[in-house]
Design a protein around this motif. Structure first.
Motif, short mmCIF file in Angstrom:
data_model
loop_
_atom_site.label_atom_id
_atom_site.label_comp_id
_atom_site.label_asym_id
_atom_site.label_seq_id
_atom_site.Cartn_x
_atom_site.Cartn_y
_atom_site.Cartn_z
N GLU A 191 0.82 -1.05 -0.10
CA GLU A 191 -0.09 0.05 -0.22
C GLU A 191 0.82 1.58 0.36
N GLU A 192 1.99 0.90 0.90
CA GLU A 192 3.15 2.41 0.73
C GLU A 192 3.36 2.46 -0.62
N ALA B 122 1.86 7.26 -6.86
CA ALA B 122 0.91 8.18 -6.93
C ALA B 122 1.76 9.00 -6.64
N ILE B 123 2.14 9.45 -5.63
CA ILE B 123 2.57 10.94 -5.23
C ILE B 123 3.79 11.69 -6.77
N ARG B 124 4.40 10.43 -6.88
CA ARG B 124 5.75 10.74 -7.72
C ARG B 124 4.72 11.11 -9.12
N GLN B 125 4.36 10.08 -9.51
CA GLN B 125 3.54 10.21 -10.96
C GLN B 125 2.31 11.57 -10.79
N GLN B 126 2.22 12.44 -9.43
CA GLN B 126 1.50 13.64 -9.93
C GLN B 126 2.93 14.73 -9.35
N CYS C 170 8.49 8.60 5.52
CA CYS C 170 8.35 8.49 6.79
C CYS C 170 7.51 7.75 7.60
N HIS C 171 6.14 8.47 6.75
CA HIS C 171 4.25 8.15 7.37
C HIS C 171 3.07 8.10 6.03
N PRO C 172 2.84 7.96 5.60
CA PRO C 172 1.69 8.18 4.71
C PRO C 172 0.81 9.27 5.61
N ARG C 173 0.55 9.62 6.82
CA ARG C 173 -0.56 10.72 7.06
C ARG C 173 0.66 12.09 7.11
N GLN D 242 -5.39 5.61 6.21
CA GLN D 242 -5.46 4.63 7.44
C GLN D 242 -4.36 3.11 7.07
N ILE D 243 -2.84 4.10 6.18
CA ILE D 243 -2.08 3.27 5.66
C ILE D 243 -0.80 3.22 7.22
N SER D 244 -0.76 1.32 7.24
CA SER D 244 0.37 1.70 8.35
C SER D 244 2.09 1.88 7.60
#
Length: 205
Positions: free
Chosen positions: A116-117, A123-127, A159-162, A169-171
């Motif tokens: 999931e990470e 996705a963030i890299r493509q954005q 570091c952390h998805p949040r 809610q991704i760990s």
């Protein structure tokens, strides 16, 4: 008057530096581990605080030392500057003052992102690539700033998805590993300090 972490006043143009220069005292001292970070003008400003006039005006300093040293690599000027400021500098290495401490042991732990990470990161890299592709060649300065911002966002995601998606809610694999290491340390009666470049990350931890 003593200033700790004096690199905070290295930039002569900042209000903090200007306020410091107005402080009056019979004796001034500064401590810093990084008297020069970007250019010799920072050194000039620090000496303007502790010993005004020693290095002359900014214009004279640039002509006599900064420009020849930084632009031409003039060794003679560099040695002359070193000789001029040497009587006012006391340098101490950690090895000289921390004899009672054991040698530092550095252990690097690799963290592998979960599926999931990895999907979120991609996705963030493509954005980021899409945003950067929209910057024109005439916006070089803005594009450079945007690149740094996107890199920082990717680092936060690692570091952390949040830190990039507050409702996620991704760990976090990194947080899981931190928990395992802390459990082992505390179980063996050790103490631990946790550092992070992101304050938000520490609040999650």
């Amino acid at each position: 008057l003593m200033l700790d972490e004096a690199q905070a006043i290295k930039n002569a143009e900042t209000k903090r530096s200007q306020a410091a220069m107005n402080l009056m005292a019979k004796f001034k001292m500064i401590t810093t581990g990084t008297p020069i970070e970007n250019h010799l003008g920072e050194l000039w400003n620090l000496f303007r605080f502790i010993n005004p006039g020693l290095l002359g005006s900014r214009k004279k300093f640039n002509e006599q030392f900064a420009n020849p040293i930084e632009q031409k690599g003039d060794i003679t000027k560099r040695l002359a500057l070193k000789k001029l400021i040497q009587p006012f500098i006391l340098r101490r290495m950690k090895s000289q003052v921390l004899d009672e401490l054991p040698a530092k042991t550095e252990i690097v732990l690799e963290v592998v992102q979960n599926d999931e990470e990895m999907a979120m990161y991609e996705a963030i890299r493509q954005q980021a690539l899409e945003k950067l592709s929209k910057k024109s060649a005439n916006q070089t300065g803005q594009r450079y700033i945007q690149i740094l911002a996107e890199i920082m966002r990717l680092r936060r995601a690692c570091c952390h998805p949040r830190l990039v998606l507050p409702e996620s809610q991704i760990s976090s694999s990194k947080l899981t590993l931190i928990g395992e290491v802390l459990e082992e340390l505390l179980g063996n009666k050790h103490k631990a300090l946790i550092f992070s470049q992101f304050v938000g990350h520490l609040s999650i931890v």
